[in-house]
Design a protein around this motif. Structure first.
Motif, PDB file in Angstrom:
ATOM      1  N   VAL A 104       0.926  -1.059   0.090  1.00  0.00           N
ATOM      2  CA  VAL A 104      -0.026  -0.074  -0.031  1.00  0.00           C
ATOM      3  C   VAL A 104       0.757   1.139   0.029  1.00  0.00           C
ATOM      4  N   PHE A 105       0.648   2.187  -1.036  1.00  0.00           N
ATOM      5  CA  PHE A 105       1.619   3.250  -1.147  1.00  0.00           C
ATOM      6  C   PHE A 105       1.208   4.577  -0.574  1.00  0.00           C
ATOM      7  N   GLN A 106       1.908   5.528  -0.614  1.00  0.00           N
ATOM      8  CA  GLN A 106       1.542   6.965  -0.011  1.00  0.00           C
ATOM      9  C   GLN A 106       0.169   7.170  -0.795  1.00  0.00           C
ATOM     10  N   PHE A 107       0.249   7.237  -2.034  1.00  0.00           N
ATOM     11  CA  PHE A 107      -1.056   7.793  -2.736  1.00  0.00           C
ATOM     12  C   PHE A 107      -1.824   6.451  -3.178  1.00  0.00           C
ATOM     13  N   PRO A 108      -2.958   6.532  -3.212  1.00  0.00           N
ATOM     14  CA  PRO A 108      -3.990   5.356  -3.195  1.00  0.00           C
ATOM     15  C   PRO A 108      -3.728   4.905  -4.668  1.00  0.00           C
ATOM     16  N   VAL A 109      -3.609   3.575  -5.003  1.00  0.00           N
ATOM     17  CA  VAL A 109      -3.623   2.953  -6.218  1.00  0.00           C
ATOM     18  C   VAL A 109      -4.942   2.409  -6.351  1.00  0.00           C
ATOM     19  N   ALA A 138     -10.099  10.892  -0.447  1.00  0.00           N
ATOM     20  CA  ALA A 138      -8.834  10.284  -0.259  1.00  0.00           C
ATOM     21  C   ALA A 138      -8.823   8.994   0.590  1.00  0.00           C
ATOM     22  N   ASP A 139      -9.415   9.362   1.651  1.00  0.00           N
ATOM     23  CA  ASP A 139      -9.178   8.311   2.911  1.00  0.00           C
ATOM     24  C   ASP A 139     -10.263   7.000   2.407  1.00  0.00           C
ATOM     25  N   GLU A 140     -11.070   6.957   1.568  1.00  0.00           N
ATOM     26  CA  GLU A 140     -11.887   6.232   1.046  1.00  0.00           C
ATOM     27  C   GLU A 140     -11.031   5.416  -0.044  1.00  0.00           C
ATOM     28  N   LYS A 141     -10.553   6.151  -0.775  1.00  0.00           N
ATOM     29  CA  LYS A 141      -9.452   5.392  -1.866  1.00  0.00           C
ATOM     30  C   LYS A 141      -8.498   4.662  -1.171  1.00  0.00           C
ATOM     31  N   GLN A 142      -7.753   5.312  -0.163  1.00  0.00           N
ATOM     32  CA  GLN A 142      -6.520   4.432   0.487  1.00  0.00           C
ATOM     33  C   GLN A 142      -7.233   3.251   1.160  1.00  0.00           C
ATOM     34  N   GLU A 169       3.974   4.813   4.128  1.00  0.00           N
ATOM     35  CA  GLU A 169       3.640   6.066   4.363  1.00  0.00           C
ATOM     36  C   GLU A 169       2.125   6.127   4.237  1.00  0.00           C
ATOM     37  N   PRO A 170       1.136   5.014   4.514  1.00  0.00           N
ATOM     38  CA  PRO A 170      -0.182   4.939   3.782  1.00  0.00           C
ATOM     39  C   PRO A 170      -0.928   6.328   4.139  1.00  0.00           C
ATOM     40  N   LEU A 171      -0.741   6.983   5.206  1.00  0.00           N
ATOM     41  CA  LEU A 171      -1.456   7.984   5.943  1.00  0.00           C
ATOM     42  C   LEU A 171      -1.454   9.250   5.475  1.00  0.00           C
ATOM     43  N   THR A 172      -0.211   9.385   4.829  1.00  0.00           N
ATOM     44  CA  THR A 172       0.246  10.793   4.297  1.00  0.00           C
ATOM     45  C   THR A 172      -1.129  11.772   3.598  1.00  0.00           C
ATOM     46  N   VAL A 173      -1.834  11.236   2.619  1.00  0.00           N
ATOM     47  CA  VAL A 173      -2.953  12.000   2.126  1.00  0.00           C
ATOM     48  C   VAL A 173      -4.104  11.896   2.701  1.00  0.00           C
ATOM     49  N   ILE A 174      -4.151  11.466   4.335  1.00  0.00           N
ATOM     50  CA  ILE A 174      -5.326  11.434   5.003  1.00  0.00           C
ATOM     51  C   ILE A 174      -5.296  12.656   5.696  1.00  0.00           C
ATOM     52  N   LEU A 220      -8.829  11.963  10.195  1.00  0.00           N
ATOM     53  CA  LEU A 220      -9.040  10.809  10.057  1.00  0.00           C
ATOM     54  C   LEU A 220      -7.950   9.709  10.314  1.00  0.00           C
ATOM     55  N   LYS A 221      -6.877  10.343  10.478  1.00  0.00           N
ATOM     56  CA  LYS A 221      -5.618   9.324  10.467  1.00  0.00           C
ATOM     57  C   LYS A 221      -5.877   8.386  11.594  1.00  0.00           C
TER      58      LYS A 221
END
Ligand code: ATP
Length: 366
Positions: free
Chosen positions: A86-91, A142-146, A166-171, A175-176
C-alpha cells in the motif's frame, strides 16, 4: 503469512559503488517474524522505500538474499510473492466501482465468483466501505480510496505480508487516527505480517509491536517503543525519538571518565574500562530531557548551570540550561516551580549514556 528474512542484503543505485556512502541499503541482516506488526521508522532518504521495494520484488538488490519462510525469493517476480503493498498515494482503478476494485485481485486469480462476492463483502465490512461498493472509485474521498487500496491487499487469502509505505500521508489529520486504529484491528484479526513505513514516531509506536529505526541505509536499532526511549542504541535514535530528543554532546576521555569544557563527569568503573580500552576518539554522552534534574540548590553530584529559557508545552514544560557550552533540555512537570538564573543540573547515573563511534556502550548489568 510469512517470516521475512533479509540475509546480507545490500543495495546501491550506482553501477560502480566505490564505498558504503554509495549504498542506499548497507549490508544488513534482519528478520520480520510471522504475523507481527512492525514499523520501519526513519528520516527522508534513509532507504525505507528501497527496502520495501526489495521485499516486494519491485527492485532487485545488488547483494544478499530475501527469504520467505526459508525459501529464497530473489528470482521470484512481485506478482508471485503474494505481498500486498500500500503506497503513499492510493492506487485504485478510477473507472471501476469499489466492488470491482476489491474483486480485481481475486478475479485475476480465477477465484470462483461466489467466493469473490463473499470475500469482498467481508473486507468491505471491516473497512466500512459497504455504503460505497457501487460507487466509481474516482468519486471517493482520499481516505476512502486509501481504504480501497488496503482492501485490495486484504481480500486475498494467501497474502504473505502487507507492506505499507507511509499510507496515511494524504489522509486528513482527524481521520488518521481512525485508519490507524483500523489497521491495528485488521492486524489483530488476520494475524498477517505487516511492515509499516513512516517518518512519524507517534504513528510508528501506536501501530507497531516493534520498531526498526533506519538511518543512512542501516537498521540502527530494532526494539519496542520503550527500549528506543530508555536505551537508544545509536545517537541517531536518541536524537530522532522523543520530543525534544536526547541531549547529546561530544566529550574527551580523561583517566576517570569524560570531559567537556571545564566539566568532568566520572563514569562507573565498568564503563570507564571500556572507554579507556577503545581505539576510537569519537566519544559522546547523552541523556534524555525526561531524566535531567535541574534544581535551584546544589544536590549531591550536581553541576552549576545557567538557566536560559523555558517553554510551556501545555502538559509539560521544557527548560533549557547551559553547562559550559552544552545546551541541555530538561522536561519539567506542568506545575513544577522552575529554577531561574544560576541553578544546578544533575544526571542520574542510570540514565547517562556513553556512545563510542555513535553506538551505545552498555554495562553488563544494565
Ligand atoms: N531510483 C533511484 N535512483 C537513484 N537513487 C535513488 C533512487 N531511489 C532512491 N534513491 C536514493 O536512495 C536513497 C534512499 O532512498 P529511499 O527513497 O529508499 O528513502 P526513504 O527513506 O524511503 O525516503 P522518503 O521517506 O523520502 O521516501 C536516497 O539517497 C535516494 O536519493
Amino acid at each position: 503469512m510469512a517470516e521475512i528474512h533479509l540475509k546480507s542484503l545490500a543495495h546501491s543505485y550506482s553501477k560502480n559503488p566505490s564505498g558504503p556512502e554509495d549504498y542506499a541499503i548497507r549490508e544488513m541482516n534482519h528478520v520480520w517474524e510471522h504475523g507481527k506488526a512492525y514499523a520501519l521508522l526513519g528520516p527522508s532518504g534513509c532507504g525505507k522505500s528501497t527496502l520495501l521495494n526489495i521485499i516486494s520484488g519491485l527492485l532487485a538488490p545488488s547483494g544478499g538474499e530475501i527469504l520467505f519462510d526459508n525459501v529464497v525469493v530473489n528470482e521470484i517476480p512481485p506478482e508471485d510473492r503474494n505481498i500486498a503493498q500500500v503506497f503513499q498515494f492510493p492506487v485504485v482503478y478510477d473507472s471501476m466501482t469499489v466492488f470491482n476494485n476489491l474483486a480485481f485481485p481475486l478475479r485475476n486469480q480465477k477465484v470462483p465468483e461466489a467466493k469473490v462476492i463473499a470475500k469482498v463483502n467481508e473486507i468491505a465490512e471491516i473497512l466500512e466501505l459497504q455504503d460505497v461498493l457501487k460507487k466509481k472509485a474516482k468519486n471517493l474521498t482520499a481516505d476512502e480510496k486509501q481504504k480501497v487500496s488496503m482492501g485490495r491487499g486484504l481480500v486475498r487469502d494467501n497474502v504473505s505480508a502487507i507492506l505499507f509505505d507511509e499510507p496515511l500521508t494524504v489522509i486528513d489529520p482527524h481521520l488518521k487516527w481512525k485508519l490507524r486504529r483500523k489497521l491495528k484491528q485488521i492486524h489483530e484479526q488476520f494475524n498477517i505480517t505487516m511492515v509499516y513505513v513512516t517518518h512519524d514516531q507517534l504513528e510508528a509506536s501506536t501501530f507497531a509491536d516493534q520498531i526498526a529505526v533506519m538511518y543512512d541505509g542501516q537498521i540502527v536499532q530494532f526494539g519496542t517503543p520503550r527500549e528506543l526511549f530508555e536505551k537508544p542504541n545509536h545517537t541517531f535514535v536518541g536524537y530522532f525519538i522523543g520530543s525534544p530528543g536526547m541531549n547529546i554532546t561530544p566529550v574527551q576521555r580523561t583517566p576517570h571518565g569524560v570531559l567537556f569544557g571545564d566539566t568532568e563527569i566520572p563514569l562507573s568503573s565498568e564503563l570507564n574500562a571500556i572507554l579507556q580500552a577503545s581505539p576510537s576518539k569519537n566519544f559522546k554522552i547523552g541523556i534524555r530531557p525526561e531524566f535531567v534534574q535541574v534544581t535551584q540548590e546544589p544536590t549531591e553530584g550536581s553541576y552549576p548551570c545557567e538557566v536560559q529559557y523555558e517553554e510551556d508545552l501545555g502538559t509539560y514544560k521544557v527548560l533549557t540550561v547551559k553547562l559550559g557550552e552544552w545546551e541541555i533540555k530538561a522536561i519539567l512537570e506542568e506545575n513544577a516551580v522552575s529554577p531561574t538564573k544560576s541553578a544546578y543540573v544533575n544526571f542520574p547515573t542510570q540514565w547517562l549514556k556513553l556512545y563510542i563511534d555513535e553506538y551505545l556502550v552498555e554495562e553488563a548489568l544494565s
